[in-house]
Every structure is written in C-alpha cells, then in structure tokens.
Design a protein around this motif. Structure first.
Motif, PDB file in Angstrom:
ATOM      1  N   PHE A  88       0.832  -1.199   0.000  1.00  0.00           N
ATOM      2  CA  PHE A  88       0.000   0.000   0.000  1.00  0.00           C
ATOM      3  C   PHE A  88       0.873   1.259   0.000  1.00  0.00           C
ATOM      4  O   PHE A  88       0.590   2.215  -0.718  1.00  0.00           O
ATOM      5  N   GLU A  89       1.925   1.254   0.799  1.00  0.00           N
ATOM      6  CA  GLU A  89       2.802   2.420   0.866  1.00  0.00           C
ATOM      7  C   GLU A  89       3.469   2.685  -0.484  1.00  0.00           C
ATOM      8  O   GLU A  89       3.624   3.840  -0.899  1.00  0.00           O
ATOM      9  N   LEU A  90       3.864   1.602  -1.177  1.00  0.00           N
ATOM     10  CA  LEU A  90       4.479   1.769  -2.496  1.00  0.00           C
ATOM     11  C   LEU A  90       3.468   2.298  -3.520  1.00  0.00           C
ATOM     12  O   LEU A  90       3.803   3.099  -4.394  1.00  0.00           O
ATOM     13  N   ALA A 111      -8.850 -11.370   8.638  1.00  0.00           N
ATOM     14  CA  ALA A 111      -8.925 -12.405   7.603  1.00  0.00           C
ATOM     15  C   ALA A 111      -7.552 -12.971   7.273  1.00  0.00           C
ATOM     16  O   ALA A 111      -7.204 -13.172   6.106  1.00  0.00           O
ATOM     17  N   ALA A 112      -6.759 -13.255   8.307  1.00  0.00           N
ATOM     18  CA  ALA A 112      -5.423 -13.824   8.116  1.00  0.00           C
ATOM     19  C   ALA A 112      -5.537 -15.287   7.705  1.00  0.00           C
ATOM     20  O   ALA A 112      -6.516 -15.967   8.038  1.00  0.00           O
ATOM     21  N   PRO A 113      -4.563 -15.809   6.972  1.00  0.00           N
ATOM     22  CA  PRO A 113      -4.594 -17.230   6.610  1.00  0.00           C
ATOM     23  C   PRO A 113      -4.544 -18.111   7.850  1.00  0.00           C
ATOM     24  O   PRO A 113      -3.903 -17.762   8.852  1.00  0.00           O
ATOM     25  N   LYS A 114      -5.224 -19.250   7.798  1.00  0.00           N
ATOM     26  CA  LYS A 114      -5.314 -20.123   8.967  1.00  0.00           C
ATOM     27  C   LYS A 114      -3.945 -20.606   9.436  1.00  0.00           C
ATOM     28  O   LYS A 114      -3.728 -20.831  10.626  1.00  0.00           O
ATOM     29  N   ALA A 115      -3.015 -20.761   8.493  1.00  0.00           N
ATOM     30  CA  ALA A 115      -1.673 -21.230   8.861  1.00  0.00           C
ATOM     31  C   ALA A 115      -0.978 -20.276   9.817  1.00  0.00           C
ATOM     32  O   ALA A 115      -0.022 -20.649  10.499  1.00  0.00           O
ATOM     33  N   LEU A 116      -1.457 -19.038   9.871  1.00  0.00           N
ATOM     34  CA  LEU A 116      -0.799 -18.033  10.699  1.00  0.00           C
ATOM     35  C   LEU A 116      -1.118 -18.200  12.178  1.00  0.00           C
ATOM     36  O   LEU A 116      -0.357 -17.725  13.033  1.00  0.00           O
ATOM     37  N   ASN A 117      -2.214 -18.876  12.512  1.00  0.00           N
ATOM     38  CA  ASN A 117      -2.581 -19.032  13.921  1.00  0.00           C
ATOM     39  C   ASN A 117      -1.478 -19.710  14.719  1.00  0.00           C
ATOM     40  O   ASN A 117      -0.978 -19.161  15.705  1.00  0.00           O
ATOM     41  N   ILE A 132      -8.990  -0.413  -0.216  1.00  0.00           N
ATOM     42  CA  ILE A 132      -7.812  -0.852  -0.969  1.00  0.00           C
ATOM     43  C   ILE A 132      -6.668  -1.219  -0.023  1.00  0.00           C
ATOM     44  O   ILE A 132      -5.989  -2.227  -0.205  1.00  0.00           O
ATOM     45  N   ARG A 133      -6.469  -0.386   0.989  1.00  0.00           N
ATOM     46  CA  ARG A 133      -5.409  -0.663   1.959  1.00  0.00           C
ATOM     47  C   ARG A 133      -5.645  -1.995   2.663  1.00  0.00           C
ATOM     48  O   ARG A 133      -4.717  -2.799   2.830  1.00  0.00           O
ATOM     49  N   GLY A 134      -6.907  -2.256   3.054  1.00  0.00           N
ATOM     50  CA  GLY A 134      -7.212  -3.515   3.724  1.00  0.00           C
ATOM     51  C   GLY A 134      -6.935  -4.712   2.839  1.00  0.00           C
ATOM     52  O   GLY A 134      -6.351  -5.709   3.286  1.00  0.00           O
ATOM     53  N   ARG A 135      -7.335  -4.631   1.560  1.00  0.00           N
ATOM     54  CA  ARG A 135      -7.089  -5.747   0.638  1.00  0.00           C
ATOM     55  C   ARG A 135      -5.601  -5.963   0.426  1.00  0.00           C
ATOM     56  O   ARG A 135      -5.120  -7.109   0.427  1.00  0.00           O
ATOM     57  N   MET A 136      -4.856  -4.877   0.226  1.00  0.00           N
ATOM     58  CA  MET A 136      -3.416  -5.015  -0.003  1.00  0.00           C
ATOM     59  C   MET A 136      -2.718  -5.619   1.204  1.00  0.00           C
ATOM     60  O   MET A 136      -1.805  -6.453   1.070  1.00  0.00           O
ATOM     61  N   ARG A 137      -3.118  -5.209   2.398  1.00  0.00           N
ATOM     62  CA  ARG A 137      -2.478  -5.742   3.598  1.00  0.00           C
ATOM     63  C   ARG A 137      -2.800  -7.220   3.788  1.00  0.00           C
ATOM     64  O   ARG A 137      -1.958  -7.980   4.276  1.00  0.00           O
ATOM     65  N   HIS A 143      -3.307  -9.305   1.301  1.00  0.00           N
ATOM     66  CA  HIS A 143      -2.474  -9.986   0.304  1.00  0.00           C
ATOM     67  C   HIS A 143      -1.020 -10.070   0.787  1.00  0.00           C
ATOM     68  O   HIS A 143      -0.352 -11.093   0.590  1.00  0.00           O
ATOM     69  N   GLU A 144      -0.517  -9.005   1.386  1.00  0.00           N
ATOM     70  CA  GLU A 144       0.851  -9.022   1.932  1.00  0.00           C
ATOM     71  C   GLU A 144       1.010 -10.137   2.951  1.00  0.00           C
ATOM     72  O   GLU A 144       1.969 -10.912   2.904  1.00  0.00           O
ATOM     73  N   LEU A 145       0.057 -10.197   3.863  1.00  0.00           N
ATOM     74  CA  LEU A 145       0.149 -11.180   4.947  1.00  0.00           C
ATOM     75  C   LEU A 145       0.055 -12.602   4.411  1.00  0.00           C
ATOM     76  O   LEU A 145       0.823 -13.481   4.819  1.00  0.00           O
ATOM     77  N   SER A 146      -0.849 -12.817   3.463  1.00  0.00           N
ATOM     78  CA  SER A 146      -1.001 -14.153   2.883  1.00  0.00           C
ATOM     79  C   SER A 146       0.255 -14.564   2.113  1.00  0.00           C
ATOM     80  O   SER A 146       0.734 -15.697   2.235  1.00  0.00           O
ATOM     81  N   GLY A 147       0.800 -13.625   1.313  1.00  0.00           N
ATOM     82  CA  GLY A 147       1.994 -13.935   0.532  1.00  0.00           C
ATOM     83  C   GLY A 147       3.201 -14.214   1.408  1.00  0.00           C
ATOM     84  O   GLY A 147       3.958 -15.163   1.167  1.00  0.00           O
ATOM     85  N   LEU A 148       3.379 -13.396   2.436  1.00  0.00           N
ATOM     86  CA  LEU A 148       4.525 -13.582   3.325  1.00  0.00           C
ATOM     87  C   LEU A 148       4.401 -14.877   4.120  1.00  0.00           C
ATOM     88  O   LEU A 148       5.394 -15.590   4.327  1.00  0.00           O
ATOM     89  N   THR A 149       3.193 -15.214   4.546  1.00  0.00           N
ATOM     90  CA  THR A 149       2.979 -16.463   5.284  1.00  0.00           C
ATOM     91  C   THR A 149       3.242 -17.672   4.393  1.00  0.00           C
ATOM     92  O   THR A 149       3.778 -18.688   4.841  1.00  0.00           O
ATOM     93  N   ALA A 150       2.859 -17.573   3.109  1.00  0.00           N
ATOM     94  CA  ALA A 150       3.120 -18.674   2.178  1.00  0.00           C
ATOM     95  C   ALA A 150       4.615 -18.888   1.983  1.00  0.00           C
ATOM     96  O   ALA A 150       5.084 -20.036   1.860  1.00  0.00           O
ATOM     97  N   LEU A 151       5.388 -17.808   1.963  1.00  0.00           N
ATOM     98  CA  LEU A 151       6.841 -17.926   1.834  1.00  0.00           C
ATOM     99  C   LEU A 151       7.467 -18.492   3.090  1.00  0.00           C
ATOM    100  O   LEU A 151       8.329 -19.380   3.040  1.00  0.00           O
ATOM    101  N   ASN A 152       7.062 -17.937   4.248  1.00  0.00           N
ATOM    102  CA  ASN A 152       7.616 -18.371   5.531  1.00  0.00           C
ATOM    103  C   ASN A 152       6.636 -17.964   6.623  1.00  0.00           C
ATOM    104  O   ASN A 152       6.461 -16.771   6.880  1.00  0.00           O
ATOM    105  N   PRO A 153       5.981 -18.929   7.279  1.00  0.00           N
ATOM    106  CA  PRO A 153       4.991 -18.592   8.307  1.00  0.00           C
ATOM    107  C   PRO A 153       5.547 -17.696   9.412  1.00  0.00           C
ATOM    108  O   PRO A 153       4.828 -16.860   9.960  1.00  0.00           O
ATOM    109  N   ARG A 154       6.828 -17.850   9.727  1.00  0.00           N
ATOM    110  CA  ARG A 154       7.424 -17.015  10.779  1.00  0.00           C
ATOM    111  C   ARG A 154       7.475 -15.546  10.345  1.00  0.00           C
ATOM    112  O   ARG A 154       7.281 -14.649  11.162  1.00  0.00           O
ATOM    113  N   TRP A 155       7.759 -15.314   9.063  1.00  0.00           N
ATOM    114  CA  TRP A 155       7.758 -13.941   8.560  1.00  0.00           C
ATOM    115  C   TRP A 155       6.353 -13.352   8.648  1.00  0.00           C
ATOM    116  O   TRP A 155       6.167 -12.197   9.034  1.00  0.00           O
TER     117      TRP A 155
END
Length: 322
Positions: free
Chosen positions: A3-5, A204-210, A35-40, A42-54
C-alpha cells in the motif's frame, strides 16, 4: 508495504477522477481504506506462504503498532515525567488505576473515571505506553505492563481496572510489581491467545498463521499466550471482579465464563442491554465497580449523572478498538 508503495499512484488516480467529475470512494479522499485492507491481506497471505514465521512477525508488528491519538480537551490533563495521564478526585481517596484497551485511548474511560472520582476515589487515567499521547512505538503487553508498574508502584494503588485487553495488561502490571491491588476486568479476554486468534480472524489472516503467531509470541516472551490470563487471574481469588456485557460481540461473554471458571471466588456481573463499548457509559457498571472498589463511606446517597467523553470512540487503523 504494498500500500505504501502504491500510495502516490493512488493519490494521483483519485485526483484525476475528481478532476474528471467521476465518482470517488466514500470517506476521506486519500484514505483508500478498502484498498489498503485488501493489499495488507495480500501481503500477509503472501509472506505467510513464503515463511509462516515472517507472516507471524508482520501480523504481530501490526497488532502491537498503535497510532497516536489526539490530546484530550479535559482541563485536568497534564504530562508527568513518564506517561501522559489524567487524574481526578480527592488526593486522599483510594487510588484507582484505570486502563483502556487495545487500539483505543483513555478518553473512552472518562465516564467511569469521573463517576468514581465523584464517589471519593483518586482515579489515575493514563494512556497506555506506546499509545494515545505517549510516543508511538510497537511493544508487547508485557512491556506495557512493566512500564505501568514502574511508574505507579509507589502510588499505593488499591485497585487496577482494565477494559478489554486493558484487563490483561492490568493483571500483567500487578504481576510485574504494581502490588497486591484488587483487579477489575471489564469485557476482558480470557487469555492473550484468545485475543490474538480473534485479531487474526478479524483481519482475515490465513489459517496457517494461527499456529505460527502463537509459537512466535511464546518464543519471544518466554510464556505461552494461552497462559497469559488464566495464570494471572487464578492468583487473584476474591480480590478480583469480572464484569461483562452479555451482547458483547468483540469479546464474547463466554470469555467471562472461562475467567470465572479459573477464579471461582471472584465477584462477577453480567449486564444486559449493552455491548463492548456502551457498557463503559452504563450506570450499572459504575455501581458494580464502586461497590467492589470503594468503602461504603465513599459512596454518595445519590449517584452522579454519567459523563460522556468529549468525542465518540473511533476505530484506529488496523482493527476495531478492543
């Protein structure tokens, strides 16, 4: 991040649409909340898919990062050498520490503070560390509690009262050395785990993040989030009062049932006809708290009229106040 970009381009797009006379989203011109909510997300889902710790780090950073609030208009507001605070009531009255909840501000507690002060209590109403009129910075509930304990341990606090997540923080402050004061929780969660799970559901975080987030917090803080709450409450016994709104949809009344299960000696009150926020202006709350906190000599024969805060509580970026 995304969103910032994208923000400069979104601003140019909004200005262009306005210049062309086309409809623009409701709300402030450059807020782009949807828009900010949707982008955030997507960020969280993408980062969790790469590495749940991130993903866990990012979610926790957003949870613990607060937006500074506007200064109160109350004349009794002043700055101490530490936290921004307000004080009400006679200086020789029983000292009550009143804490607001997560993603909120101290002004929402003014009706209760003014009522207790009118009944003879000396009420200390700070903005939580890292929030409100204090310098904004992310910090854990434990860090907030240690700062509160250090600032107020010499004040001879007789009762700590916390609304929502402020109840957990008040319990942590007592553990950190605030003293053997009584504890009153108002619509408080049963544990840090239940609060974090509710936050992840809300965004609405991905379930893997719990699992990843709870594990990350346990490693960082040295204690499982599931124990932050039950272990603290269990030591209070009859020195604790649990108050909840039956219609609270943000922190369910079942959380109060769980607290009472681990502290059967605690006083408890369940109020009908109010919710997570309106309970703070309910005269029945004032009476319940005063009956537990103040000696009978401090209570007036006629209850003072409730006072409302200067402006209604508004959610701050990142979620609903809690």
């Amino acid at each position: 991040m995304l969103f910032e970009l994208a923000y400069p381009g979104l601003c140019a797009w909004a200005l262009l649409r306005r210049a062309m006379g086309r409809p623009t989203p409701a709300g402030p011109l450059f807020a782009f909340r949807a828009i900010r909510g949707r982008m955030r997300r997507h960020e969280l889902s993408g980062l969790t898919a790469l590495n749940p710790r991130w993903g866990a780090w990012l979610a926790l950073h957003r949870f613990e990062r607060m937006v500074p609030g506007a200064a109160s208009q109350m004349r009794s507001t002043y700055e101490t050498g530490g936290l921004a605070e307000q004080r009400f009531g006679p200086v020789d009255g029983p000292r009550v520490l009143l804490l607001h909840g997560w993603n909120a501000r101290s002004d929402m507690m003014l009706p209760l503070a003014l009522d207790l002060a009118a009944r003879g209590a000396r009420v200390i109403l700070p903005d939580l560390p890292g929030e409100g009129r204090n310098p904004a910075r992310p910090m854990s509930f434990g860090a907030k509690a240690r700062i509160l304990s250090a600032q107020y341990r010499s004040e001879n606090i007789t009762t700590a009262i916390g609304h929502s997540a402020g109840g957990l923080i008040a319990a942590l402050a007592l553990e950190a050395g605030l003293g053997r004061a009584r504890l009153v929780t108002i619509c408080a969660p049963f544990s840090l785990e239940t609060l974090l799970r509710a936050y992840l559901f809300r965004i609405a975080a991905p379930k893997a993040l719990n699992t990843a987030l709870l594990s990350y917090v346990e490693q960082r803080d040295g204690r499982a989030p599931a124990k932050v709450g039950p272990e603290l409450y269990a030591h209070m016994g009859a020195r604790m009062q649990v108050i909840h709104a039956r219609r609270d949809w943000q922190v369910r009344a079942s959380e109060a049932d769980a607290i009472r299960a681990v502290v059967p000696a605690a006083a408890s009150t369940l109020l009908d006809g109010c919710n997570h926020h309106t309970i703070l202006e309910d005269p029945r709350l004032f009476d319940a708290v005063a009956g537990f906190v103040l000696p009978r000599a401090a209570r007036p024969t006629v209850r003072p009229a409730p006072r409302r805060s200067q402006r209604p509580l508004e959610p701050i970026a990142g979620g609903q106040a809690c």
